[in-house]
Scaffold this motif. Structure first.
Motif, short mmCIF file in Angstrom:
data_model
loop_
_atom_site.label_atom_id
_atom_site.label_comp_id
_atom_site.label_asym_id
_atom_site.label_seq_id
_atom_site.Cartn_x
_atom_site.Cartn_y
_atom_site.Cartn_z
N MET A 41 -6.09 -4.23 -12.10
CA MET A 41 -6.96 -4.38 -10.92
C MET A 41 -8.37 -4.75 -11.31
SD MET A 41 -5.93 -1.68 -7.94
CE MET A 41 -5.35 -0.29 -8.89
N VAL A 42 -8.85 -4.18 -12.40
CA VAL A 42 -10.23 -4.46 -12.82
C VAL A 42 -10.33 -5.85 -13.44
CG1 VAL A 42 -12.06 -3.78 -14.41
CG2 VAL A 42 -10.81 -2.03 -13.13
N ASN A 43 -9.40 -6.18 -14.35
CA ASN A 43 -9.53 -7.43 -15.12
C ASN A 43 -8.77 -8.60 -14.54
OD1 ASN A 43 -10.90 -5.89 -17.05
ND2 ASN A 43 -9.02 -5.41 -18.13
N ASP B 236 -14.76 2.09 -7.97
CA ASP B 236 -13.69 2.17 -8.97
C ASP B 236 -12.64 1.07 -8.71
OD1 ASP B 236 -12.03 3.02 -6.94
OD2 ASP B 236 -12.17 5.13 -7.48
N ALA B 237 -11.55 1.16 -9.41
CA ALA B 237 -10.58 0.08 -9.40
C ALA B 237 -9.97 -0.16 -8.01
CB ALA B 237 -9.47 0.37 -10.40
N THR B 238 -9.86 0.90 -7.20
CA THR B 238 -9.16 0.77 -5.93
C THR B 238 -9.89 -0.14 -4.94
OG1 THR B 238 -10.25 2.72 -5.02
CG2 THR B 238 -8.14 3.06 -6.11
N CYS C 245 -4.57 0.13 -12.97
CA CYS C 245 -6.03 0.11 -12.93
C CYS C 245 -6.59 -1.01 -13.80
CB CYS C 245 -6.61 1.45 -13.39
SG CYS C 245 -6.42 2.76 -12.19
N THR C 246 -6.03 -1.15 -15.00
CA THR C 246 -6.51 -2.19 -15.90
C THR C 246 -6.33 -3.57 -15.29
OG1 THR C 246 -5.77 -0.75 -17.70
CG2 THR C 246 -6.41 -2.98 -18.28
N THR D 103 -6.34 -9.46 -18.81
CA THR D 103 -5.92 -8.19 -19.42
C THR D 103 -5.08 -8.51 -20.64
OG1 THR D 103 -5.91 -7.01 -17.30
CG2 THR D 103 -4.62 -6.07 -19.08
N LEU E 198 -4.46 -4.73 -5.26
CA LEU E 198 -3.74 -5.38 -6.36
C LEU E 198 -2.84 -6.50 -5.86
CD1 LEU E 198 -3.12 -5.49 -9.36
CD2 LEU E 198 -1.38 -3.74 -9.04
N GLU F 140 -16.19 -8.96 -11.64
CA GLU F 140 -16.23 -7.66 -12.30
C GLU F 140 -16.73 -7.78 -13.75
OE1 GLU F 140 -16.00 -4.03 -10.91
OE2 GLU F 140 -15.17 -5.73 -9.81
#
Lengths: 194, 194
Positions: free
Chosen positions: B20-22, B98-100, B17-18, B27, B104, A114
DNA sequence: TCCTTAATTGAATACACATTCAAGAATAAT
DNA sequence: ATTATTCTTGAATGTGTATTCAATTAAGGA
């Protein structure tokens, strides 16, 4: 002139294992100096920086896996038997408890894909080339008339890849041969079914 | 007395969300203060520390997914149709960008399972409970005589879980409905085959 | 043997990070 | 209104990090 004193492959395999166990971010340069026996300066001299060593380790990983794959299919056995052996080998890795139980490519892609476009491209490219190697195996199976002539090798290979990804992930929660073996058996059966 | 000013669920979803992305390690607390709108002190007051917020976010994630799952199967449609819709929904997430698109639970287990026993236990427990929910769906399918009476619901559920793990991983390299849809279709077909 | 070139060393550097804390602000009970 | 309690604020702290660099060591060519 003076040559590097360290054995590049040995260093890369040590780094590889460290990255597989900890992931990239959680592997510190201190971890890497301990694992490789190299001092920071030597690493920066040979690989530019931490990411450079990481990429070199990924490339070594891909090389090792490709060699292993070719060796496993370099015989005149039935392709289905070879596939069965291949799955058995993967299961063994999943259950081994050592670093190989994770795939460095998928793990790195999941961790960094990502944020880091370069890592994403390298790992995706290597995973694609693995997919293609498997597709060739299904082409062989077709030639051996082990699967129907109308089979789509690309699709079957993709399905097997999906199954292997899934097996490896299940192994994270259930590292149990009683769980994994039936899954692998059904996967193979579903692949060669008419 | 004074009540907390922030909306706990909103904060947890932002953190979720943060993460999940990073991923967890990448994070930073700064990322989290920005995403949640909370100041460091408030986070430490409400969740002890970064890991406390992470665990709370994981629990919220599990709650949200469980609600979503129950809602999808709370009707009198054919169970097979519901499973098909469920896979379609997962595919949509994979393709959404998106993040989903990442789970997670599996992402966290892959990142931290090796180093953090507590995270390993929590994620494994939640993934097991998901597995059990799916097994119940196959029990219903048996009652509806959509699959053979001799079917092993636990096993079929495990196979579907494996397939979903695999689909999500394939989506990392090939986020393409033309690739994923046929895989999902075959997966479902292989599950309900006599 | 000497000299050039390159690798090695490991302490020093600069930076990012999670966490703390004392001061301030808001709430609810008295 | 007053007070006790709790939350909020955000700068300060200390630790761990990747990276640099000047001094040192070794190798090969002249």
């Amino acid at each position: 002139m003076r040559h590097a004193e360290f054995d590049r492959e040995r260093v890369l395999r040590a780094a590889m294992c460290t990255f597989m166990v900890n992931g990239y971010t959680k592997t510190s340069m201190q971890d890497l100096t301990k694992a490789t026996g190299l001092h920071p300066g030597s690493i920066y001299c040979a690989f530019d920086n931490k990411k450079g060593l990481f990429i070199a380790a990924i490339e070594q990983y891909q090389q090792d896996r490709t060699d292993q794959f070719k060796q496993l299919f370099a015989n005149d056995h039935s392709t289905v038997d070879n596939l069965s052996d291949y799955l058995a080998q993967i299961l063994q890795e999943c259950l081994s408890g050592d670093a190989t139980k994770a795939c460095l490519l998928t793990k790195s892609l999941s961790e960094m894909g990502e944020q880091d476009e370069q890592i994403k491209q390298i790992t995706c490219q290597f995973l694609q080339s693995w997919h293609q190697s498997i597709a060739q195996v299904f082409d062989t199976a077709k030639a051996q008339q082990l699967i129907p002539q109308k089979s789509d090798s690309q699709f079957l290979a993709q399905y097997l890849v999906m199954g292997i990804y899934g097996l490896r992930t299940v192994a994270n929660t259930q590292p149990d041969v009683e769980v994994l073996q039936p899954l692998a058996d059904k996967l193979l059966a579903d692949l060669i079914r008419q």
